[in-house]
Design an enzyme around this catalytic site. Sequence first.
Site, PDB file in Angstrom:
ATOM      1  CE  LYS A  38      -1.932   0.653   3.991  1.00 25.45           C
ATOM      2  NZ  LYS A  38      -3.571   0.534   4.976  1.00 25.45           N
ATOM      3  CG  HIS A  40       1.414  23.884 -37.608  1.00 23.74           C
ATOM      4  ND1 HIS A  40       0.685  24.247 -37.091  1.00 23.74           N
ATOM      5  CD2 HIS A  40       2.767  24.584 -38.363  1.00 23.74           C
ATOM      6  CE1 HIS A  40       1.164  26.068 -37.743  1.00 23.74           C
ATOM      7  NE2 HIS A  40       1.571  25.675 -38.282  1.00 23.74           N
ATOM      8  CE1 TYR A  72      10.013  12.501 -30.087  1.00 19.21           C
ATOM      9  CE2 TYR A  72      11.456  11.458 -31.624  1.00 19.21           C
ATOM     10  CZ  TYR A  72      11.495  11.824 -30.662  1.00 19.21           C
ATOM     11  OH  TYR A  72      12.366  11.329 -29.500  1.00 19.21           O
TER      12      TYR A  72
HETATM   13  C1  UD1 Z   1      -4.546   2.524  12.408  1.00 25.33           C
HETATM   14  C2  UD1 Z   1      -5.125   2.418  13.982  1.00 25.33           C
HETATM   15  C3  UD1 Z   1      -6.163   3.574  13.997  1.00 25.33           C
HETATM   16  C4  UD1 Z   1      -6.511   4.311  13.215  1.00 25.33           C
HETATM   17  C5  UD1 Z   1      -6.238   3.957  11.569  1.00 25.33           C
HETATM   18  C6  UD1 Z   1      -6.283   5.544  11.367  1.00 25.33           C
HETATM   19  C7  UD1 Z   1      -3.934   0.983  15.546  1.00 25.33           C
HETATM   20  C8  UD1 Z   1      -4.124  -0.476  16.341  1.00 25.33           C
HETATM   21  N1  UD1 Z   1      -4.742   1.031  14.358  1.00 25.33           N
HETATM   22  O1  UD1 Z   1      -5.904   1.311  12.224  1.00 25.33           O
HETATM   23  O2  UD1 Z   1      -6.090   3.077  15.675  1.00 25.33           O
HETATM   24  O3  UD1 Z   1      -7.311   4.850  13.704  1.00 25.33           O
HETATM   25  O4  UD1 Z   1      -5.411   3.397  11.479  1.00 25.33           O
HETATM   26  O5  UD1 Z   1      -5.785   5.153   9.628  1.00 25.33           O
HETATM   27  O6  UD1 Z   1      -2.863   1.224  14.899  1.00 25.33           O
HETATM   28  N2  UD1 Z   1       1.742  -1.519   9.797  1.00 25.33           N
HETATM   29  C9  UD1 Z   1       2.640  -2.330  10.070  1.00 25.33           C
HETATM   30  N3  UD1 Z   1       3.029  -3.832  10.854  1.00 25.33           N
HETATM   31  C10 UD1 Z   1       1.611  -4.018  11.056  1.00 25.33           C
HETATM   32  C11 UD1 Z   1       0.497  -3.187  10.463  1.00 25.33           C
HETATM   33  C12 UD1 Z   1       0.464  -2.266  10.324  1.00 25.33           C
HETATM   34  O7  UD1 Z   1       3.811  -1.465   9.672  1.00 25.33           O
HETATM   35  O8  UD1 Z   1       1.815  -4.921  11.699  1.00 25.33           O
HETATM   36  C13 UD1 Z   1       1.686  -0.243   8.504  1.00 25.33           C
HETATM   37  C14 UD1 Z   1       0.660  -0.106   7.779  1.00 25.33           C
HETATM   38  O9  UD1 Z   1       1.817  -0.431   7.048  1.00 25.33           O
HETATM   39  C15 UD1 Z   1      -0.310   1.026   7.605  1.00 25.33           C
HETATM   40  C16 UD1 Z   1      -0.266   1.525   9.094  1.00 25.33           C
HETATM   41  O10 UD1 Z   1       0.495   0.512  10.144  1.00 25.33           O
HETATM   42  O11 UD1 Z   1       0.760   1.850   7.505  1.00 25.33           O
HETATM   43  C17 UD1 Z   1      -1.616   1.034   9.664  1.00 25.33           C
HETATM   44  O12 UD1 Z   1      -2.395  -0.330   9.484  1.00 25.33           O
HETATM   45  P1  UD1 Z   1      -3.752  -0.555   9.174  1.00 25.33           P
HETATM   46  O13 UD1 Z   1      -3.791  -1.898   8.785  1.00 25.33           O
HETATM   47  O14 UD1 Z   1      -4.075   0.426   7.594  1.00 25.33           O
HETATM   48  O15 UD1 Z   1      -4.397   0.083  10.611  1.00 25.33           O
HETATM   49  P2  UD1 Z   1      -5.592   0.725  10.771  1.00 25.33           P
HETATM   50  O16 UD1 Z   1      -7.200  -0.292  10.994  1.00 25.33           O
HETATM   51  O17 UD1 Z   1      -6.160   1.262   9.162  1.00 25.33           O
HETATM   52 CA    CA Z   2      -4.916   2.013   6.969  1.00 24.99          CA
END
Ligand code: UD1
Ligand code: CA
Length: 447
Positions: A25, A349, A352
């Site tokens: 992502k 006009h 290239y």
């Molecule tokens: C997370 C937050 C949530 C917040 C939301 C905001 C937590 C538990 N949840 O939820 O409170 O409202 O973001 O958008 O923190 N990531 C890691 N390692 C992991 C899991 C995730 O590096 O093991 C990184 C992902 O790459 C991402 C970010 O953490 O960039 C958030 O992870 P994501 O799974 O999108 O969390 P949300 O469910 O959106």
């Molecule tokens: Ca997220």
Amino acid sequence: MEKTNNSVIILAAGVGSRLKSRFPKVFHKIGGLSLLDHVIKTAKDINPKEIVIVLNPKYENVELEFGVHTKKAYQEVQKGTADAVACGLNVLDSGESGWVYILYGDIPLVSSETLLKLTEISQKYEKAAVVVLAMDSSDTQELGKLESAEEEGTIKGIIEAKDIFDFDKVIPLCNAGLLIKKNLLKRFIKEIKPSALTGEFYITEIVRLAHKAGYVCRYHEGDKNELLGVNTKSELALIEKIFQERERKKHMENGVTLIAPETVFFSHDTYLENDVVVHPYVVFQGNVCIKSGAQIGPFCVVEGATVNNAQVGPFARLRTGANIKNKAKIGNFVEIKNSTISEEAKVNHLSYIGDTNIGKNTNIGAGTITCNYDGFKKHKTIIGENVFVGSNSALVAPVRIDDNAIVGAGSVIVEDVENGALSIARSDQKNIQNWSKNFRERKKCAE
Ligand code: UD1
Ligand code: CA
């Protein structure tokens, strides 16, 4: 600006399965820059002591535009955001002082002003241990929701949407990032238990642990347009839209005229000076510099190019290394790559022009093509000043046309043309008197 005693950990190791993409992502782009780079760029703007990016080891070789002067940590298994923060902490310096920002790599538009607001709050309230960056979440049941504590502006916990049973417990605000006192982060992170429902370790649990131990956790509500996260392709498109609107406003505030702003698209690094006029339906891709006085006509696509006080378009495509000097004109259906078009030169006009230098006041006739590629290598075309190239000519590189020369229309030029010479390289015209009349009569008799 002096470096602060704060550090930043950017979480970017998740896979982002909801995007249904082969690429993780945080490497998807907004305004031509990865989500993660947007966050790194903003983190750099607040001058922290250190920035650590937590990545999935599978993507350790992915190039980041703003990656220099950052540290990398690798999270082997995606066990949740608390585990990712723990990986980041291992790479930070071992000191206990200062605060740590926890930023999500999938929230690309957060601004440095908003981040500095959190620091302001941490300094204003002596007892604060955590400052949560909050965002209105009245229209979504997802994300981590805040649970308010007694004192105004404080909270006692964050409940992740996946774990919520009772929505009455939470307020319509959710978490979009945290600022945590470093010594307390180190202490409480060890106590975070996995969620009974998902098995993930949530960094948001830090709030409950700090609150229970008697510390105060505050929040600051930021602008929702900055704090939306990317989880799906629709959200990616929505955030691109917000980004483009922000860029249009910024350029207009700097004195750029956008005739139909909603139809013009920018890259994160587009540089436009004041008094540039951009007509409807123009796309700027990476690394573009447009100087004051330039007119970019309707339906142009511009990438990696510099345009001085010149006219481009409608329907022109400028590619990497195009350098259009003052008072030059690039017209419709013209493509320019890696070429300098000097002052007052015209390519008006259907042309290239690649790997070419065109001198001052030279006119390139309609349909002229530089044949810069022989199937193996690219070659240069050098055209001097005051040259006139007749329409529909092919200039086969490497080739040189000196100052003041004229090339007859329809020529295929394979050899250099001297200063002031006329070069015509096409078959001679033959006119046969009465031929067509006889031909038609012959055909009629045969019917
Ligand atoms: C997370 C937050 C949530 C917040 C939301 C905001 C937590 C538990 N949840 O939820 O409170 O409202 O973001 O958008 O923190 N990531 C890691 N390692 C992991 C899991 C995730 O590096 O093991 C990184 C992902 O790459 C991402 C970010 O953490 O960039 C958030 O992870 P994501 O799974 O999108 O969390 P949300 O469910 O959106
Ligand atoms: Ca997220």
